[in-house]
Scaffold this motif. Structure first.
Motif, PDB file in Angstrom:
ATOM      1  N   PHE A 121       0.815  -1.205   0.000  1.00 37.35           N
ATOM      2  CA  PHE A 121       0.000   0.000   0.000  1.00 37.35           C
ATOM      3  C   PHE A 121       0.857   1.266   0.000  1.00 37.35           C
ATOM      4  O   PHE A 121       1.926   1.302   0.610  1.00 37.35           O
ATOM      5  CB  PHE A 121      -0.948   0.008   1.202  1.00 37.35           C
ATOM      6  CG  PHE A 121      -1.941  -1.113   1.155  1.00 37.35           C
ATOM      7  CD1 PHE A 121      -3.089  -1.010   0.380  1.00 37.35           C
ATOM      8  CD2 PHE A 121      -1.716  -2.288   1.857  1.00 37.35           C
ATOM      9  CE1 PHE A 121      -4.001  -2.047   0.316  1.00 37.35           C
ATOM     10  CE2 PHE A 121      -2.624  -3.336   1.809  1.00 37.35           C
ATOM     11  CZ  PHE A 121      -3.773  -3.219   1.022  1.00 37.35           C
ATOM     12  N   LEU A 122       0.351   2.311  -0.670  1.00 38.70           N
ATOM     13  CA  LEU A 122       0.998   3.627  -0.674  1.00 38.70           C
ATOM     14  C   LEU A 122       0.666   4.415   0.580  1.00 38.70           C
ATOM     15  O   LEU A 122       1.469   5.212   1.056  1.00 38.70           O
ATOM     16  CB  LEU A 122       0.528   4.455  -1.882  1.00 38.70           C
ATOM     17  CG  LEU A 122       0.957   3.993  -3.251  1.00 38.70           C
ATOM     18  CD1 LEU A 122       0.269   4.816  -4.328  1.00 38.70           C
ATOM     19  CD2 LEU A 122       2.467   4.100  -3.390  1.00 38.70           C
ATOM     20  N   GLU A 123      -0.539   4.214   1.058  1.00 39.44           N
ATOM     21  CA  GLU A 123      -0.997   4.863   2.284  1.00 39.44           C
ATOM     22  C   GLU A 123      -1.971   3.931   2.977  1.00 39.44           C
ATOM     23  O   GLU A 123      -2.539   3.042   2.345  1.00 39.44           O
ATOM     24  CB  GLU A 123      -1.634   6.224   1.993  1.00 39.44           C
ATOM     25  CG  GLU A 123      -2.759   6.188   0.999  1.00 39.44           C
ATOM     26  CD  GLU A 123      -3.242   7.565   0.570  1.00 39.44           C
ATOM     27  OE1 GLU A 123      -4.474   7.787   0.619  1.00 39.44           O
ATOM     28  OE2 GLU A 123      -2.428   8.400   0.188  1.00 39.44           O
ATOM     29  N   ASP A 124      -2.141   4.138   4.279  1.00 36.71           N
ATOM     30  CA  ASP A 124      -3.033   3.252   5.034  1.00 36.71           C
ATOM     31  C   ASP A 124      -4.496   3.672   4.836  1.00 36.71           C
ATOM     32  O   ASP A 124      -4.792   4.607   4.077  1.00 36.71           O
ATOM     33  CB  ASP A 124      -2.636   3.201   6.511  1.00 36.71           C
ATOM     34  CG  ASP A 124      -2.763   4.528   7.236  1.00 36.71           C
ATOM     35  OD1 ASP A 124      -3.537   5.407   6.790  1.00 36.71           O
ATOM     36  OD2 ASP A 124      -2.096   4.687   8.273  1.00 36.71           O
ATOM     37  N   GLU A 125      -5.405   3.000   5.537  1.00 31.03           N
ATOM     38  CA  GLU A 125      -6.838   3.260   5.356  1.00 31.03           C
ATOM     39  C   GLU A 125      -7.246   4.668   5.772  1.00 31.03           C
ATOM     40  O   GLU A 125      -8.265   5.183   5.314  1.00 31.03           O
ATOM     41  CB  GLU A 125      -7.663   2.214   6.104  1.00 31.03           C
ATOM     42  CG  GLU A 125      -7.550   0.846   5.466  1.00 31.03           C
ATOM     43  CD  GLU A 125      -8.249  -0.258   6.245  1.00 31.03           C
ATOM     44  OE1 GLU A 125      -8.428  -0.112   7.476  1.00 31.03           O
ATOM     45  OE2 GLU A 125      -8.606  -1.257   5.610  1.00 31.03           O
ATOM     46  N   ALA A 126      -6.451   5.317   6.616  1.00 31.44           N
ATOM     47  CA  ALA A 126      -6.734   6.689   7.036  1.00 31.44           C
ATOM     48  C   ALA A 126      -6.082   7.710   6.098  1.00 31.44           C
ATOM     49  O   ALA A 126      -6.183   8.915   6.322  1.00 31.44           O
ATOM     50  CB  ALA A 126      -6.243   6.909   8.462  1.00 31.44           C
ATOM     51  N   GLY A 127      -5.384   7.226   5.066  1.00 30.86           N
ATOM     52  CA  GLY A 127      -4.723   8.127   4.132  1.00 30.86           C
ATOM     53  C   GLY A 127      -3.341   8.558   4.574  1.00 30.86           C
ATOM     54  O   GLY A 127      -2.714   9.419   3.964  1.00 30.86           O
ATOM     55  N   SER A 128      -2.824   7.951   5.622  1.00 27.15           N
ATOM     56  CA  SER A 128      -1.525   8.323   6.160  1.00 27.15           C
ATOM     57  C   SER A 128      -0.407   7.508   5.514  1.00 27.15           C
ATOM     58  O   SER A 128      -0.568   6.333   5.207  1.00 27.15           O
ATOM     59  CB  SER A 128      -1.504   8.083   7.676  1.00 27.15           C
ATOM     60  OG  SER A 128      -0.220   8.357   8.189  1.00 27.15           O
ATOM     61  N   PHE A 129       0.733   8.153   5.332  1.00 24.01           N
ATOM     62  CA  PHE A 129       1.939   7.459   4.891  1.00 24.01           C
ATOM     63  C   PHE A 129       3.117   7.861   5.773  1.00 24.01           C
ATOM     64  O   PHE A 129       4.262   7.856   5.353  1.00 24.01           O
ATOM     65  CB  PHE A 129       2.226   7.702   3.401  1.00 24.01           C
ATOM     66  CG  PHE A 129       2.203   9.147   2.990  1.00 24.01           C
ATOM     67  CD1 PHE A 129       3.348   9.924   3.077  1.00 24.01           C
ATOM     68  CD2 PHE A 129       1.041   9.728   2.525  1.00 24.01           C
ATOM     69  CE1 PHE A 129       3.332  11.261   2.707  1.00 24.01           C
ATOM     70  CE2 PHE A 129       1.012  11.068   2.145  1.00 24.01           C
ATOM     71  CZ  PHE A 129       2.159  11.830   2.239  1.00 24.01           C
ATOM     72  N   ASP A 130       2.829   8.175   7.041  1.00 29.60           N
ATOM     73  CA  ASP A 130       3.866   8.586   7.979  1.00 29.60           C
ATOM     74  C   ASP A 130       4.874   7.474   8.259  1.00 29.60           C
ATOM     75  O   ASP A 130       5.985   7.734   8.697  1.00 29.60           O
ATOM     76  CB  ASP A 130       3.263   9.115   9.279  1.00 29.60           C
ATOM     77  CG  ASP A 130       2.388   8.100   9.997  1.00 29.60           C
ATOM     78  OD1 ASP A 130       2.079   7.041   9.425  1.00 29.60           O
ATOM     79  OD2 ASP A 130       1.991   8.395  11.145  1.00 29.60           O
ATOM     80  N   TRP A 131       4.500   6.250   7.978  1.00 27.07           N
ATOM     81  CA  TRP A 131       5.386   5.102   8.153  1.00 27.07           C
ATOM     82  C   TRP A 131       6.482   5.069   7.075  1.00 27.07           C
ATOM     83  O   TRP A 131       7.425   4.294   7.169  1.00 27.07           O
ATOM     84  CB  TRP A 131       4.573   3.800   8.124  1.00 27.07           C
ATOM     85  CG  TRP A 131       3.534   3.796   7.047  1.00 27.07           C
ATOM     86  CD1 TRP A 131       2.226   4.169   7.165  1.00 27.07           C
ATOM     87  CD2 TRP A 131       3.707   3.428   5.677  1.00 27.07           C
ATOM     88  NE1 TRP A 131       1.585   4.062   5.952  1.00 27.07           N
ATOM     89  CE2 TRP A 131       2.467   3.603   5.029  1.00 27.07           C
ATOM     90  CE3 TRP A 131       4.793   2.960   4.936  1.00 27.07           C
ATOM     91  CZ2 TRP A 131       2.276   3.334   3.672  1.00 27.07           C
ATOM     92  CZ3 TRP A 131       4.613   2.693   3.591  1.00 27.07           C
ATOM     93  CH2 TRP A 131       3.365   2.881   2.978  1.00 27.07           C
ATOM     94  N   ALA A 132       6.368   5.924   6.064  1.00 28.39           N
ATOM     95  CA  ALA A 132       7.341   5.934   4.961  1.00 28.39           C
ATOM     96  C   ALA A 132       8.248   7.159   4.994  1.00 28.39           C
ATOM     97  O   ALA A 132       8.914   7.447   4.011  1.00 28.39           O
ATOM     98  CB  ALA A 132       6.602   5.876   3.624  1.00 28.39           C
ATOM     99  N   VAL A 133       8.285   7.876   6.119  1.00 29.19           N
ATOM    100  CA  VAL A 133       9.142   9.056   6.210  1.00 29.19           C
ATOM    101  C   VAL A 133      10.597   8.608   6.075  1.00 29.19           C
ATOM    102  O   VAL A 133      11.068   7.758   6.840  1.00 29.19           O
ATOM    103  CB  VAL A 133       8.906   9.810   7.539  1.00 29.19           C
ATOM    104  CG1 VAL A 133       9.907  10.940   7.706  1.00 29.19           C
ATOM    105  CG2 VAL A 133       7.476  10.328   7.598  1.00 29.19           C
ATOM    106  N   PRO A 134      11.319   9.176   5.104  1.00 28.48           N
ATOM    107  CA  PRO A 134      12.679   8.685   4.830  1.00 28.48           C
ATOM    108  C   PRO A 134      13.713   9.185   5.836  1.00 28.48           C
ATOM    109  O   PRO A 134      13.629  10.320   6.306  1.00 28.48           O
ATOM    110  CB  PRO A 134      12.978   9.251   3.440  1.00 28.48           C
ATOM    111  CG  PRO A 134      12.106  10.445   3.306  1.00 28.48           C
ATOM    112  CD  PRO A 134      10.884  10.172   4.142  1.00 28.48           C
ATOM    113  N   ASP A 135      14.673   8.314   6.132  1.00 27.65           N
ATOM    114  CA  ASP A 135      15.831   8.759   6.893  1.00 27.65           C
ATOM    115  C   ASP A 135      16.832   9.352   5.893  1.00 27.65           C
ATOM    116  O   ASP A 135      16.554   9.459   4.700  1.00 27.65           O
ATOM    117  CB  ASP A 135      16.418   7.623   7.735  1.00 27.65           C
ATOM    118  CG  ASP A 135      16.990   6.471   6.914  1.00 27.65           C
ATOM    119  OD1 ASP A 135      17.125   6.601   5.672  1.00 27.65           O
ATOM    120  OD2 ASP A 135      17.309   5.434   7.509  1.00 27.65           O
ATOM    121  N   GLU A 136      18.005   9.729   6.360  1.00 22.97           N
ATOM    122  CA  GLU A 136      18.974  10.387   5.481  1.00 22.97           C
ATOM    123  C   GLU A 136      19.422   9.491   4.326  1.00 22.97           C
ATOM    124  O   GLU A 136      19.546   9.949   3.185  1.00 22.97           O
ATOM    125  CB  GLU A 136      20.182  10.866   6.296  1.00 22.97           C
ATOM    126  CG  GLU A 136      21.009  11.868   5.531  1.00 22.97           C
ATOM    127  CD  GLU A 136      21.955  12.661   6.416  1.00 22.97           C
ATOM    128  OE1 GLU A 136      23.127  12.782   6.025  1.00 22.97           O
ATOM    129  OE2 GLU A 136      21.514  13.163   7.463  1.00 22.97           O
TER     130      GLU A 136
END
Length: 188
Positions: free
Chosen positions: A15-30
């Motif tokens: 999935f690109l985003e979860d059921e709530a429309g969030s993609f905070d789990w994909a925030v990139p590190d450096e």
């Protein structure tokens, strides 16, 4: 001739985003930011759906980036240097430079854009990417598989489309993200 590359951060369950429309789990590190910077350097034109464009246009301004690491500020510069095409029937105008609106996705126009491009193109946004996949326009998939299951949401890859792929490259990052790059095998 440029290749059309579908690139995305996706959950391990696709999935690109979860059921709530969030993609905070994909925030990139450096390290992930450095990867995306290198990838985007080769993109001359980005094709977006309206929602993806609205999410990405934050990169037009540097005002909010003053406290961010140089790698993040560099991404903003790279993003601003690319041309952008936004496919939308509802967007009245654009707020970023080097950007134009197309009211409908025209596969032949995208083919012509690829044929006349000296650099690669990217496509972002699930809805518009589905159209490109269905019309056989996508040449490569670049996916960063994030170590998370979100259980549902917006699928990253089209449903009901069969594509044969060839693995071109892969890598594991220290944070558990796995990069895979596949070529789409187009039937002759």
């Amino acid at each position: 001739m440029g290749k059309l590359i579908y690139a995305a951060n996706i959950s391990l369950d696709g999935f690109l985003e979860d059921e709530a429309g969030s993609f905070d789990w994909a925030v990139p590190d450096e390290a992930i930011h450095e990867f995306w910077n290198e990838h985007e350097r080769h993109i001359g034109t980005s094709l977006y759906g309206r929602r993806m464009y609205e999410a990405m246009r934050v990169w037009e301004s540097d005002d909010w980036l003053t406290d961010y690491p140089p790698v993040v500020r560099e991404y903003a510069e790279i993003w601003r240097d690319a041309d952008k095409v936004v496919y939308s029937t509802s967007l009245a105008d654009v707020s970023t430079a080097r950007t134009r609106i197309e009211r409908q996705f025209d596969p032949e126009a995208v083919r012509a854009l690829k044929e006349n491009s000296e650099s690669d193109l990217s496509i972002g946004g699930a809805g518009i990417a589905v159209e490109a996949f269905r019309h056989g326009l996508v040449d490569e998939c670049v996916l960063l598989l994030c170590p998370v299951l979100v259980g549902g949401g917006k699928p990253a890859l089209p449903r009901g489309v069969r594509l044969d792929l060839e693995l071109l490259d892969h890598r594991r990052f220290d944070n558990g993200v796995v990069y895979v790059r596949h070529a789409v095998r187009h039937p002759d």
